[in-house]
Structures are given as C-alpha cells and as structure tokens.
Design a protein around this motif. Sequence first.
Motif, PDB file in Angstrom:
ATOM      1  N   ALA A  51     -34.420  42.426 -15.496  1.00 14.84           N
ATOM      2  CA  ALA A  51     -33.207  43.238 -15.537  1.00 14.84           C
ATOM      3  C   ALA A  51     -33.508  44.617 -14.977  1.00 14.84           C
ATOM      4  CB  ALA A  51     -32.684  43.351 -16.966  1.00 14.84           C
ATOM      5  N   GLY A  52     -32.492  45.256 -14.430  1.00 14.31           N
ATOM      6  CA  GLY A  52     -32.651  46.608 -13.907  1.00 14.31           C
ATOM      7  C   GLY A  52     -31.402  47.052 -13.199  1.00 14.31           C
ATOM      8  N   LEU A  56     -28.568  41.647 -14.676  1.00 22.00           N
ATOM      9  CA  LEU A  56     -29.463  40.827 -15.491  1.00 22.00           C
ATOM     10  C   LEU A  56     -29.737  39.541 -14.719  1.00 22.00           C
ATOM     11  CD1 LEU A  56     -27.483  41.080 -18.874  1.00 22.00           C
ATOM     12  CD2 LEU A  56     -29.384  42.543 -18.150  1.00 22.00           C
ATOM     13  N   ASP A  66     -23.976  43.681 -15.767  1.00 18.50           N
ATOM     14  CA  ASP A  66     -24.094  44.049 -17.178  1.00 18.50           C
ATOM     15  C   ASP A  66     -23.110  45.166 -17.521  1.00 18.50           C
ATOM     16  OD1 ASP A  66     -24.909  44.556 -19.754  1.00 18.50           O
ATOM     17  OD2 ASP A  66     -26.831  45.471 -19.193  1.00 18.50           O
ATOM     18  N   SER A  69     -24.979  46.816 -21.769  1.00 22.12           N
ATOM     19  CA  SER A  69     -26.179  47.628 -22.019  1.00 22.12           C
ATOM     20  C   SER A  69     -26.853  47.299 -23.348  1.00 22.12           C
ATOM     21  CB  SER A  69     -25.836  49.124 -21.987  1.00 22.12           C
ATOM     22  OG  SER A  69     -25.368  49.522 -20.731  1.00 22.12           O
ATOM     23  N   GLY A  70     -26.855  46.012 -23.701  1.00 19.99           N
ATOM     24  CA  GLY A  70     -27.483  45.649 -24.974  1.00 19.99           C
ATOM     25  C   GLY A  70     -26.843  46.358 -26.144  1.00 19.99           C
ATOM     26  N   THR A  74     -29.497  50.247 -23.530  1.00 20.52           N
ATOM     27  CA  THR A  74     -30.148  50.520 -22.246  1.00 20.52           C
ATOM     28  C   THR A  74     -29.287  51.468 -21.407  1.00 20.52           C
ATOM     29  OG1 THR A  74     -29.223  48.459 -21.355  1.00 20.52           O
ATOM     30  CG2 THR A  74     -31.450  48.379 -22.256  1.00 20.52           C
ATOM     31  N   ASN A  78     -32.310  48.954 -17.891  1.00 18.23           N
ATOM     32  CA  ASN A  78     -33.243  48.076 -18.609  1.00 18.23           C
ATOM     33  C   ASN A  78     -34.694  48.313 -18.233  1.00 18.23           C
ATOM     34  OD1 ASN A  78     -30.626  46.559 -17.758  1.00 18.23           O
ATOM     35  ND2 ASN A  78     -31.210  45.663 -19.711  1.00 18.23           N
ATOM     36  N   ALA A  79     -34.938  49.039 -17.157  1.00 19.34           N
ATOM     37  CA  ALA A  79     -36.312  49.229 -16.685  1.00 19.34           C
ATOM     38  C   ALA A  79     -36.436  50.571 -15.979  1.00 19.34           C
ATOM     39  CB  ALA A  79     -36.703  48.085 -15.743  1.00 19.34           C
ATOM     40  N   GLY A 296     -34.466  51.094 -24.779  1.00 16.08           N
ATOM     41  CA  GLY A 296     -34.648  49.695 -25.142  1.00 16.08           C
ATOM     42  C   GLY A 296     -35.715  49.439 -26.176  1.00 16.08           C
ATOM     43  N   PRO A 424     -24.642  50.257 -18.132  1.00 19.62           N
ATOM     44  CA  PRO A 424     -25.753  51.194 -18.042  1.00 19.62           C
ATOM     45  C   PRO A 424     -25.409  52.304 -17.061  1.00 19.62           C
ATOM     46  CG  PRO A 424     -26.267  49.143 -16.898  1.00 19.62           C
ATOM     47  CD  PRO A 424     -24.992  48.909 -17.641  1.00 19.62           C
TER      48      PRO A 424
END
Length: 447
Positions: A51-52, A56, A66, A69-70, A74, A78-79, A296, A424
């Motif tokens: 993910a980034g 995803l 996405d 964002s969880g 995030t 995510n990264a 995260g 995000p």
Amino acid sequence: MTEIVGGPSLPQQRNLVTEIPGPASRAVLERKKTYVADGVGTTLPVFVTAAGGGVLLDADGNSLIDLGSGIAVTTVGNAAEKVVERAKAQLDAFTHTCFMVTPYDGYVDVCEALAELTPGDHPKKSALFNSGAEAVENAVKIARVHTGRDAVVVFDHAYHGRTNLTMAMTAKQMPYKHGFGPFAGEVYRAPMSYPLHDGGLSGAEAAARAIDVIEKQVGGDQVACVVIEPIQGEGGFIVPADGFLPAVAEWCRANGVVFVADEIQAGFCRTGDWFAVDHEGVVPDLVTTAKGIAGGLPLAAVTGHAEIMDAVHGGGLGGTYGGNPVACAAALGSIEEMRTHDLAARAREIGAIMQTRLDKLRADYDVIAEVRGRGAMMAIELCVPGTTQPDAARTAAVAAYCHSRGVVVLTCGTWGNVFRFLPPLSIGDDLLEEAFDVVAEAFAATA
C-alpha cells in the motif's frame, strides 16, 4: 503539492484484474474463518500485500483506491517516507525497553512535539499509551484525580472505545456494547448538537439544552470531566453547530470541570487544522490522540495542562508498551511529514474536491439528506427522500457497489446510514476524482 507515495512506490491507479474479492483473497478468508475469532469482522475481505499513496494492492494483484485510511490512521499514507525511515532506524537500534523501566528520548520527543502542536500556549505534559480507548480511559482517570469527582459526561452518538469504561461512554449498542455489560458506572449522556436532526437549534441553544440535562441529572459540582469528539466519528461525522463547543467548554471552566477533546479520529491535520477544536479556537484542558499520530503504528496520548496531568501520583500512569520506541519514531516521522508537506493545507484541498463532488451528488439524488464535514473528513447522510428517516439499506447497497469496483469506502452513524470519506492525505487529485466517479456510479446503479 508533491504526491507522497513512499514505500513500494505503487502505481497510483485503480486496476482490477479479478472480481472483488479475488480467489487469492477468498482463500485467505477461509483461513481467517478457521483461525480468527468470528467477532473480528472485516469491511472488505481483500487481503492487502502492499500500500502507498492512495492505493491498496491485494493478494490477487487488484489495485484499489483507499477512501478509508484504516479509519483515519494512515493520514500520511500507508508507507510515508519519514515514517518508514525513522521506524527502520529505531528497529535497528532496539525494539523495546519499557519507558517505565529504562527510558529513551523518543518518548520525550513525542511529548515535546505534542506540547507544541496541541491547542493553547500554556505549559503542557503528556503520557503515551497504545490505543485511543486507553487514552480516553486515562484522561478520565487523570480528571477524576485532579477534581476529586467521579461523574463523566459524554454525548449522544459518541464513540470512545471498546474497553469496559469506554464502552459505557460509547453510545452505539450494536456491535460495540451488545452482550458485554455490565458497564462502568458514573457515566452520563447529554444531547449532542446534530444540526440535521435538531430542528434548527443554534449551537448556543443546543449547548444550553445539553447543559440543562447535565445540571439536572448530575450537577456541575459532581462532574469530573466532559468528554467530547469535536467532530463525532463513528456516530456519523456529526459536526456540531458553531458555538456549541465553545459554550460547553465555557461551562466546564465555570464549574471546575475538565474539558476533554477526543481528537482520536479528527486530529493531526485530518480536518484542515492540526486539531478539529482549532476551527473555533477552543482550548481543551486535555486532548486525547491516537490513529493518525504515528502513520499506522500503535500509539496514543493524553496531553494537557501540566498541573492537571501532574495530579496523578507517581506510577499511576503507564503501561508496558505505552510509548513503544518504534511507535514513537514513527510518530516523529508522521509529524515531520505533516509539517514538511503542510498536510493541513492538503486536507483543505482534498476537502474542497470532495465537497464539490458530494454537493453535485446531493443535487442529483434526493436520498442524500446532508453533506457535512471539514477538510479530508467528509460525510453524507442518506435518508428516505423528504424526511430524516435513515436509509441504511441504500447506504449498504452503495457501499457494496463501490467495493465491487475497487473503491474502499466506510459507513458509520448510529443508524448505519452515513458514508464517511477519509482518504489519506497522500492521495493525488486524479485518483480522488476517479474514486468519486465510482461513488457517483454507485448511486446511479442503486437508484
């Protein structure tokens, strides 16, 4: 703004190569059914491998957009580069010592950053924990010691966590409270400002109504703290009418009550300000944070007036993993990303795009009763046209369509009839526009 991709530098595009979920994800789902407790649910059972940015990548090679964002975790992606960089460096040094046994400077660095970033210029201190529920529960502990009082006031539609005390503070029964009682006592609920359902009450009028309930049912001299989400999360992204929060905060000051802003979902640039209370210049006594704080990794905090935080006796706050050094490193990386890329401004840009798209949808579909939110924390509430009767069935149908087309959306609300959009802040404009193309298709397909 330069798009922050980080991590695997994934192509920023939606690309479906199988149905959703695909065969590889379905195979893992069968293993989940065997080994993971049924009480742990999933919104969309695609198993993520990378993910980034704003995408995803799942086990079948599908690239999904996405918009969740969880659940606002995030925020920086995510990264994000600085999160990964700092966390990796800390992993190379050591993973844990327990701050209460042999401390490390990362914990202190995070507390210093929180003192700088949270509202107000008064002396502040923090304590670090693992989850939002832990932060809320510890805020209540601190307020009780500071005031010598027991009562806790929360609001209709609130969500504060899944521990025993925070379940009592949470309003929604299913799935968060059902069968888990009895709950902690001395928790009282007041009516929230909910403009769509308030019959035209102003913020000041809604605050007067809430204060009347508190004074009649509890008594101002019995209340240790009032705990409120400046924009409610799970309850439906409810934005109180202007003036509501300042009036409640002023009542707290006049009665020696600790005003606690639960910024766990709304904080850290999500709403276009560092914290949602900044919008009306409200300065809380205590602020609880988690979710977006560490890109995260699990971290949470209670931050507030030094004299309130210091009311607790030595050893009364803490936890084995609280302020874990890797999570602290990630938090410092997350804050660096927010500052470097001015993610509060980026949240406002994203919010403007979402507002335009959602206003257009509302004009086209009378099932959308309201568009609301702030920054990159936006929502639409679906009701039977011409009424304020919740339409949870249409909400579920639109969500299912989006999921099948590779867009991760989340629903919420006391009645399950609200879409919340939490992309995000690393998402690009083109990807965001494409996601809302799919949302528009979903409304057309389910009309």
